[in-house]
Design an enzyme around this catalytic site. Structure first.
Site, PDB file in Angstrom:
ATOM      1  N   ARG A  60      21.722  -5.372   2.685  1.00  0.00           N
ATOM      2  CA  ARG A  60      22.421  -6.122   1.624  1.00  0.00           C
ATOM      3  C   ARG A  60      23.408  -7.132   2.221  1.00  0.00           C
ATOM      4  O   ARG A  60      23.464  -8.286   1.789  1.00  0.00           O
ATOM      5  CB  ARG A  60      23.185  -5.160   0.707  1.00  0.00           C
ATOM      6  CG  ARG A  60      22.342  -4.428  -0.309  1.00  0.00           C
ATOM      7  CD  ARG A  60      23.239  -3.759  -1.335  1.00  0.00           C
ATOM      8  NE  ARG A  60      22.474  -3.071  -2.369  1.00  0.00           N
ATOM      9  CZ  ARG A  60      23.009  -2.615  -3.484  1.00  0.00           C
ATOM     10  NH1 ARG A  60      24.316  -2.753  -3.706  1.00  0.00           N
ATOM     11  NH2 ARG A  60      22.270  -1.998  -4.398  1.00  0.00           N
ATOM     12  N   LYS A 101      20.463   0.472   4.075  1.00  0.00           N
ATOM     13  CA  LYS A 101      20.266  -0.425   2.936  1.00  0.00           C
ATOM     14  C   LYS A 101      21.479  -1.329   2.732  1.00  0.00           C
ATOM     15  O   LYS A 101      21.332  -2.499   2.347  1.00  0.00           O
ATOM     16  CB  LYS A 101      19.971   0.382   1.669  1.00  0.00           C
ATOM     17  CG  LYS A 101      18.588   1.025   1.690  1.00  0.00           C
ATOM     18  CD  LYS A 101      18.302   1.830   0.431  1.00  0.00           C
ATOM     19  CE  LYS A 101      16.890   2.395   0.474  1.00  0.00           C
ATOM     20  NZ  LYS A 101      16.566   3.183  -0.752  1.00  0.00           N
ATOM     21  N   ARG A 103      -0.698  -5.770   7.196  1.00  0.00           N
ATOM     22  CA  ARG A 103      -0.387  -5.665   8.619  1.00  0.00           C
ATOM     23  C   ARG A 103      -1.659  -5.344   9.395  1.00  0.00           C
ATOM     24  O   ARG A 103      -2.537  -4.639   8.883  1.00  0.00           O
ATOM     25  CB  ARG A 103       0.686  -4.600   8.840  1.00  0.00           C
ATOM     26  CG  ARG A 103       2.056  -5.048   8.354  1.00  0.00           C
ATOM     27  CD  ARG A 103       3.124  -4.060   8.727  1.00  0.00           C
ATOM     28  NE  ARG A 103       3.085  -2.871   7.901  1.00  0.00           N
ATOM     29  CZ  ARG A 103       3.822  -1.786   8.134  1.00  0.00           C
ATOM     30  NH1 ARG A 103       4.630  -1.746   9.176  1.00  0.00           N
ATOM     31  NH2 ARG A 103       3.748  -0.743   7.341  1.00  0.00           N
ATOM     32  N   THR A 109       0.815  -1.206   0.000  1.00  0.00           N
ATOM     33  CA  THR A 109       0.000   0.000   0.000  1.00  0.00           C
ATOM     34  C   THR A 109       0.855   1.263   0.000  1.00  0.00           C
ATOM     35  O   THR A 109       0.323   2.380   0.038  1.00  0.00           O
ATOM     36  CB  THR A 109      -0.944   0.045   1.215  1.00  0.00           C
ATOM     37  OG1 THR A 109      -0.165   0.008   2.414  1.00  0.00           O
ATOM     38  CG2 THR A 109      -1.923  -1.116   1.187  1.00  0.00           C
ATOM     39  N   GLY A 110       2.174   1.097  -0.041  1.00  0.00           N
ATOM     40  CA  GLY A 110       3.063   2.251  -0.074  1.00  0.00           C
ATOM     41  C   GLY A 110       3.178   2.846  -1.464  1.00  0.00           C
ATOM     42  O   GLY A 110       2.533   2.397  -2.417  1.00  0.00           O
ATOM     43  N   TYR A 111       4.046   3.849  -1.580  1.00  0.00           N
ATOM     44  CA  TYR A 111       4.114   4.615  -2.827  1.00  0.00           C
ATOM     45  C   TYR A 111       4.451   3.742  -4.034  1.00  0.00           C
ATOM     46  O   TYR A 111       3.706   3.682  -5.009  1.00  0.00           O
ATOM     47  CB  TYR A 111       5.128   5.753  -2.695  1.00  0.00           C
ATOM     48  CG  TYR A 111       5.163   6.607  -3.942  1.00  0.00           C
ATOM     49  CD1 TYR A 111       4.123   7.497  -4.213  1.00  0.00           C
ATOM     50  CD2 TYR A 111       6.195   6.494  -4.863  1.00  0.00           C
ATOM     51  CE1 TYR A 111       4.121   8.255  -5.371  1.00  0.00           C
ATOM     52  CE2 TYR A 111       6.206   7.245  -6.021  1.00  0.00           C
ATOM     53  CZ  TYR A 111       5.166   8.135  -6.272  1.00  0.00           C
ATOM     54  OH  TYR A 111       5.167   8.875  -7.432  1.00  0.00           O
TER      55      TYR A 111
END
Length: 313
Positions: A143, A139, A37, A14-16
């Site tokens: 990784r 990030k 969620r 539901t995010g951008y």
């Protein structure tokens, strides 16, 4: 659904960028699952979006980052996991993916994990300004955890989302293109790369079953969309048949403006600095250890920024 294609779980649907990924996954024939969620039930807009996904064929799975066994159960239903949670200005949000990695390890069946990146390649941003650098650092932590766990992955570097940058002609805080004036960052000639969100999602989903993109980074660099801010402005001027009044904002003045902003605005404006003053998106060649999406998938007819800008006429 194409039974020969991977089953996909999208987290942050539901995010951008998440909503575009759900759309692309369904359109490309994947059996698509979306993590819902528990708190989404209190957000009317998100709940309606989830119901719309369901109406179009997606399966909704209730789960939480704090419910390890629930996540493991969800992983066992699919082959590919794509995470699209936002990392912008939200402390440690990106690091929630470490819980996904733990669940993927326990499930043991995931053929590909696409973590939440979709912007600038964090491996090239070690010298980024604070506070924006924190997101890149997180990030890279994710990784490292993926690779240490031996989880098959694809990293997606999509550069500038058109929805964030193109409408305002790359001006911070602007969402609509002016018909009168524009501020250029520096001389306005540093190259950036702009990609429509629909195309970002299409390229991402296309890559998940492709052996050429396994354990590598794919860069989205559609050739017609490698443009400077000045070139983008010129495209807009051609469309409206009028020259805009231009002024240039020197680099040091922009840095001085950043200093007096609050934390969140500093983080946002740092991206503009690196993109439009330093040219960090296009000032390097893609090496042999990476792939370029529009070359891999020429059948995807990406949206050129001239066509994108026409919606504002």
């Amino acid at each position: 659904m194409d039974l020969g294609k991977s089953k996909v779980l999208i987290i942050g649907g539901t995010g951008y960028i998440g909503k575009w990924l759900v759309k692309a996954s369904l359109e490309q024939g994947h059996e698509t699952y979306v993590l819902r969620r528990p708190e989404a039930g209190f957000d009317v807009e998100k709940n309606q979006m989830l119901l719309s996904f369901k109406k179009h064929g997606a399966h909704l799975i209730t789960g939480s980052y704090n419910d390890h066994q629930g996540l493991v159960k969800a992983m066992k239903l699919v082959d590919v996991v794509i995470c699209a949670i936002s990392g912008v200005h939200v402390g440690n949000q990106i690091l929630l993916q470490l819980k996904l990695i733990d669940a993927i390890k326990e499930a043991g069946n995931i053929k590909r994990f696409v973590p939440s990146e979709f912007g600038t390649d964090p491996s090239r941003m070690a010298d980024a300004l604070e506070p924006g650098r924190a997101t890149f650092n997180e990030k890279m932590v994710v990784r490292k955890a993926i690779e240490n766990a031996g989880i098959p992955f694809t990293y997606v570097s999509a550069n500038c989302f058109a929805g964030y940058f193109v409408g305002g002609l790359c001006q911070y805080g602007h969402n609509l293109p002016s018909t009168d004036s524009v501020i250029l960052y520096g001389d306005g000639n540093q190259k950036s790369i702009f990609v429509y969100e629909d195309d970002i999602a299409a390229y991402t989903i296309k890559s998940i079953d492709d052996p050429r993109t396994l354990n590598t980074t794919i860069y989205l660099r559609p050739s017609a969309n490698i443009l400077s801010q000045r070139e983008l402005v010129e495209i807009w001027e051609k469309l409206i048949g009028k020259q805009l009044q231009k002024s240039c904002l020197p680099e040091q003045e922009f840095l001085n403006i950043i200093k007096v902003k609050d934390y969140a605005e500093q983080a946002s404006m740092n991206y503009y600095y690196h993109f439009f003053y330093q040219g960090c998106l296009a000032n390097f060649e893609i090496g042999d250890d990476a792939e370029e999406a529009s070359s891999l998938y020429p059948e995807i007819k990406y949206t050129k920024m001239e066509d994108y800008l026409k919606q504002y006429l």
